[in-house]
Write a protein that holds these residues in place. Sequence first.
Motif, PDB file in Angstrom:
ATOM      1  N   PRO A  15       0.817  -1.227   0.000  1.00  0.00           N
ATOM      2  CA  PRO A  15       0.000   0.000   0.000  1.00  0.00           C
ATOM      3  C   PRO A  15       0.849   1.275   0.000  1.00  0.00           C
ATOM      4  O   PRO A  15       0.490   2.259  -0.646  1.00  0.00           O
ATOM      5  CB  PRO A  15      -0.828  -0.114   1.282  1.00  0.00           C
ATOM      6  N   GLU A  16       1.980   1.250   0.702  1.00  0.00           N
ATOM      7  CA  GLU A  16       2.857   2.420   0.738  1.00  0.00           C
ATOM      8  C   GLU A  16       3.433   2.705  -0.646  1.00  0.00           C
ATOM      9  O   GLU A  16       3.483   3.859  -1.083  1.00  0.00           O
ATOM     10  CB  GLU A  16       4.003   2.215   1.743  1.00  0.00           C
ATOM     11  N   MET A  17       3.864   1.663  -1.330  1.00  0.00           N
ATOM     12  CA  MET A  17       4.419   1.827  -2.677  1.00  0.00           C
ATOM     13  C   MET A  17       3.324   2.303  -3.638  1.00  0.00           C
ATOM     14  O   MET A  17       3.582   3.150  -4.502  1.00  0.00           O
ATOM     15  CB  MET A  17       5.036   0.518  -3.168  1.00  0.00           C
ATOM     16  N   ALA A  18       2.134   1.782  -3.493  1.00  0.00           N
ATOM     17  CA  ALA A  18       1.025   2.206  -4.360  1.00  0.00           C
ATOM     18  C   ALA A  18       0.738   3.690  -4.177  1.00  0.00           C
ATOM     19  O   ALA A  18       0.519   4.413  -5.153  1.00  0.00           O
ATOM     20  CB  ALA A  18      -0.223   1.381  -4.060  1.00  0.00           C
ATOM     21  N   ASN A  19       0.758   4.169  -2.940  1.00  0.00           N
ATOM     22  CA  ASN A  19       0.538   5.592  -2.684  1.00  0.00           C
ATOM     23  C   ASN A  19       1.659   6.445  -3.274  1.00  0.00           C
ATOM     24  O   ASN A  19       1.411   7.527  -3.803  1.00  0.00           O
ATOM     25  CB  ASN A  19       0.387   5.859  -1.192  1.00  0.00           C
ATOM     26  N   ARG A  20       2.896   5.956  -3.194  1.00  0.00           N
ATOM     27  CA  ARG A  20       4.022   6.695  -3.799  1.00  0.00           C
ATOM     28  C   ARG A  20       3.869   6.777  -5.305  1.00  0.00           C
ATOM     29  O   ARG A  20       4.068   7.822  -5.910  1.00  0.00           O
ATOM     30  CB  ARG A  20       5.344   6.016  -3.455  1.00  0.00           C
ATOM     31  N   LEU A  21       3.549   5.649  -5.914  1.00  0.00           N
ATOM     32  CA  LEU A  21       3.395   5.617  -7.373  1.00  0.00           C
ATOM     33  C   LEU A  21       2.238   6.502  -7.815  1.00  0.00           C
ATOM     34  O   LEU A  21       2.315   7.167  -8.852  1.00  0.00           O
ATOM     35  CB  LEU A  21       3.181   4.186  -7.858  1.00  0.00           C
ATOM     36  N   ALA A  22       1.163   6.535  -7.033  1.00  0.00           N
ATOM     37  CA  ALA A  22      -0.002   7.350  -7.383  1.00  0.00           C
ATOM     38  C   ALA A  22       0.317   8.839  -7.323  1.00  0.00           C
ATOM     39  O   ALA A  22      -0.362   9.645  -7.947  1.00  0.00           O
ATOM     40  CB  ALA A  22      -1.161   7.028  -6.458  1.00  0.00           C
ATOM     41  N   GLY A  23       1.368   9.204  -6.617  1.00  0.00           N
ATOM     42  CA  GLY A  23       1.764  10.600  -6.521  1.00  0.00           C
ATOM     43  C   GLY A  23       2.511  11.113  -7.736  1.00  0.00           C
ATOM     44  O   GLY A  23       2.684  12.326  -7.899  1.00  0.00           O
ATOM     45  N   TYR A  24       2.945  10.242  -8.621  1.00  0.00           N
ATOM     46  CA  TYR A  24       3.675  10.656  -9.821  1.00  0.00           C
ATOM     47  C   TYR A  24       2.716  11.128 -10.905  1.00  0.00           C
ATOM     48  O   TYR A  24       1.603  10.611 -11.031  1.00  0.00           O
ATOM     49  CB  TYR A  24       4.524   9.512 -10.378  1.00  0.00           C
ATOM     50  N   ASP A  25       3.171  12.057 -11.710  1.00  0.00           N
ATOM     51  CA  ASP A  25       2.358  12.556 -12.822  1.00  0.00           C
ATOM     52  C   ASP A  25       2.070  11.452 -13.843  1.00  0.00           C
ATOM     53  O   ASP A  25       1.009  11.406 -14.443  1.00  0.00           O
ATOM     54  CB  ASP A  25       3.052  13.726 -13.524  1.00  0.00           C
ATOM     55  N   ALA A  26       3.033  10.570 -14.039  1.00  0.00           N
ATOM     56  CA  ALA A  26       2.901   9.510 -15.047  1.00  0.00           C
ATOM     57  C   ALA A  26       1.939   8.403 -14.618  1.00  0.00           C
ATOM     58  O   ALA A  26       1.587   7.538 -15.425  1.00  0.00           O
ATOM     59  CB  ALA A  26       4.265   8.908 -15.337  1.00  0.00           C
ATOM     60  N   PHE A  27       1.503   8.421 -13.363  1.00  0.00           N
ATOM     61  CA  PHE A  27       0.629   7.359 -12.861  1.00  0.00           C
ATOM     62  C   PHE A  27      -0.679   7.283 -13.637  1.00  0.00           C
ATOM     63  O   PHE A  27      -1.146   6.196 -13.960  1.00  0.00           O
ATOM     64  CB  PHE A  27       0.350   7.570 -11.370  1.00  0.00           C
ATOM     65  N   LYS A  28      -1.259   8.434 -13.956  1.00  0.00           N
ATOM     66  CA  LYS A  28      -2.566   8.444 -14.626  1.00  0.00           C
ATOM     67  C   LYS A  28      -2.513   7.796 -16.003  1.00  0.00           C
ATOM     68  O   LYS A  28      -3.486   7.199 -16.443  1.00  0.00           O
ATOM     69  CB  LYS A  28      -3.093   9.871 -14.734  1.00  0.00           C
ATOM     70  N   GLU A  29      -1.391   7.898 -16.682  1.00  0.00           N
ATOM     71  CA  GLU A  29      -1.243   7.230 -17.987  1.00  0.00           C
ATOM     72  C   GLU A  29      -0.873   5.759 -17.817  1.00  0.00           C
ATOM     73  O   GLU A  29      -1.363   4.899 -18.549  1.00  0.00           O
ATOM     74  CB  GLU A  29      -0.194   7.943 -18.839  1.00  0.00           C
ATOM     75  N   ALA A  30       0.000   5.469 -16.861  1.00  0.00           N
ATOM     76  CA  ALA A  30       0.463   4.092 -16.671  1.00  0.00           C
ATOM     77  C   ALA A  30      -0.645   3.182 -16.164  1.00  0.00           C
ATOM     78  O   ALA A  30      -0.727   2.013 -16.568  1.00  0.00           O
ATOM     79  CB  ALA A  30       1.648   4.063 -15.719  1.00  0.00           C
ATOM     80  N   ILE A  31      -1.507   3.692 -15.294  1.00  0.00           N
ATOM     81  CA  ILE A  31      -2.561   2.853 -14.710  1.00  0.00           C
ATOM     82  C   ILE A  31      -3.572   2.412 -15.763  1.00  0.00           C
ATOM     83  O   ILE A  31      -4.278   1.421 -15.575  1.00  0.00           O
ATOM     84  CB  ILE A  31      -3.245   3.565 -13.520  1.00  0.00           C
ATOM     85  N   LYS A  32      -3.619   3.089 -16.877  1.00  0.00           N
ATOM     86  CA  LYS A  32      -4.524   2.688 -17.960  1.00  0.00           C
ATOM     87  C   LYS A  32      -4.010   1.453 -18.696  1.00  0.00           C
ATOM     88  O   LYS A  32      -4.770   0.769 -19.364  1.00  0.00           O
ATOM     89  CB  LYS A  32      -4.714   3.840 -18.943  1.00  0.00           C
ATOM     90  N   ARG A  33      -2.702   1.181 -18.579  1.00  0.00           N
ATOM     91  CA  ARG A  33      -2.097   0.045 -19.275  1.00  0.00           C
ATOM     92  C   ARG A  33      -1.821  -1.140 -18.350  1.00  0.00           C
ATOM     93  O   ARG A  33      -1.558  -2.248 -18.836  1.00  0.00           O
ATOM     94  CB  ARG A  33      -0.788   0.485 -19.923  1.00  0.00           C
ATOM     95  N   ILE A  34      -1.823  -0.902 -17.046  1.00  0.00           N
ATOM     96  CA  ILE A  34      -1.521  -1.960 -16.079  1.00  0.00           C
ATOM     97  C   ILE A  34      -2.635  -2.031 -15.043  1.00  0.00           C
ATOM     98  O   ILE A  34      -3.518  -1.195 -15.011  1.00  0.00           O
ATOM     99  CB  ILE A  34      -0.169  -1.704 -15.356  1.00  0.00           C
ATOM    100  N   ARG A  35      -2.555  -3.047 -14.204  1.00  0.00           N
ATOM    101  CA  ARG A  35      -3.450  -3.157 -13.053  1.00  0.00           C
ATOM    102  C   ARG A  35      -2.569  -3.356 -11.827  1.00  0.00           C
ATOM    103  O   ARG A  35      -1.478  -3.901 -11.926  1.00  0.00           O
ATOM    104  CB  ARG A  35      -4.396  -4.328 -13.217  1.00  0.00           C
ATOM    105  N   LEU A  36      -3.062  -2.922 -10.686  1.00  0.00           N
ATOM    106  CA  LEU A  36      -2.335  -3.085  -9.436  1.00  0.00           C
ATOM    107  C   LEU A  36      -3.015  -4.133  -8.571  1.00  0.00           C
ATOM    108  O   LEU A  36      -4.240  -4.204  -8.518  1.00  0.00           O
ATOM    109  CB  LEU A  36      -2.290  -1.768  -8.657  1.00  0.00           C
ATOM    110  N   ILE A  37      -2.197  -4.920  -7.900  1.00  0.00           N
ATOM    111  CA  ILE A  37      -2.675  -5.824  -6.861  1.00  0.00           C
ATOM    112  C   ILE A  37      -1.908  -5.426  -5.614  1.00  0.00           C
ATOM    113  O   ILE A  37      -0.685  -5.535  -5.571  1.00  0.00           O
ATOM    114  CB  ILE A  37      -2.430  -7.303  -7.223  1.00  0.00           C
ATOM    115  N   LEU A  38      -2.614  -4.944  -4.614  1.00  0.00           N
ATOM    116  CA  LEU A  38      -1.991  -4.492  -3.377  1.00  0.00           C
ATOM    117  C   LEU A  38      -1.907  -5.641  -2.388  1.00  0.00           C
ATOM    118  O   LEU A  38      -2.829  -6.459  -2.292  1.00  0.00           O
ATOM    119  CB  LEU A  38      -2.798  -3.339  -2.762  1.00  0.00           C
ATOM    120  N   SER A  39      -0.807  -5.699  -1.662  1.00  0.00           N
ATOM    121  CA  SER A  39      -0.617  -6.783  -0.696  1.00  0.00           C
ATOM    122  C   SER A  39      -1.575  -6.658   0.487  1.00  0.00           C
ATOM    123  O   SER A  39      -1.917  -7.644   1.120  1.00  0.00           O
ATOM    124  CB  SER A  39       0.827  -6.814  -0.211  1.00  0.00           C
ATOM    125  N   ALA A  40      -2.011  -5.424   0.781  1.00  0.00           N
ATOM    126  CA  ALA A  40      -2.978  -5.169   1.848  1.00  0.00           C
ATOM    127  C   ALA A  40      -3.788  -3.935   1.467  1.00  0.00           C
ATOM    128  O   ALA A  40      -3.375  -3.162   0.600  1.00  0.00           O
ATOM    129  CB  ALA A  40      -2.263  -4.951   3.176  1.00  0.00           C
TER     130      ALA A  40
END
Length: 190
Positions: free
Chosen positions: A132-157
């Motif tokens: 969850p901590e890494m997901a929050n860090r990645l979501a803070g990047y500008d590129a996240f909005k484009e990258a999340i359209k091509r990938i999916r996330l599975i959070l450990s918790a």
Amino acid sequence: MKRETAQVPFGYEPPVRTVKGVLVFYDSFDSGDIEELEQELAAALETARQRSFTKLVLYPLHEETLRRMTKTPAAPYHKREKTLIAWKQGFGSSLVTLESWEGRRKKYTPFEAAVRHLEEIYGGPLFLYVTPEMANRLAGYDAFKEAIKRIRLILSAAPEAPHPNLEQFRSRWDVAGEALADPEERYNRH
């Protein structure tokens, strides 16, 4: 365009569609406790098996990438890589692969460059297994909005306080321990 017809026996039903992809464990793997690291790796491997992924790719981040992401020092890349190699050899699974691209680059690698590299090497669909901590860090990047359209996330918790971008794209991630009512639902959500 010429049409082709095919004959099938009476009562033929097409095989059930199985969507397989690659699960990438995107993390620092810098846990001070070896047993804790092994538990995290075992949980990721279990998720890969439960969801029928073709591969589990361990993607350790270079210390320069971690320094920019977390502002805290990390163990040298080669030590973390040796730990992962030892775990992989001790486990003996052909499902697990270690991606050492950041180790060869020896410098900071932006998130979007890492995703692009993983897509080129492993194809799709691409799933990132993150804390969850890494997901929050990645979501803070500008590129996240484009990258999340091509990938999916599975959070450990489940995250306690998800980043607004993570909350905005709630349909693109789920938690590893949560079972969906319909297994095909995770692939059909928009």
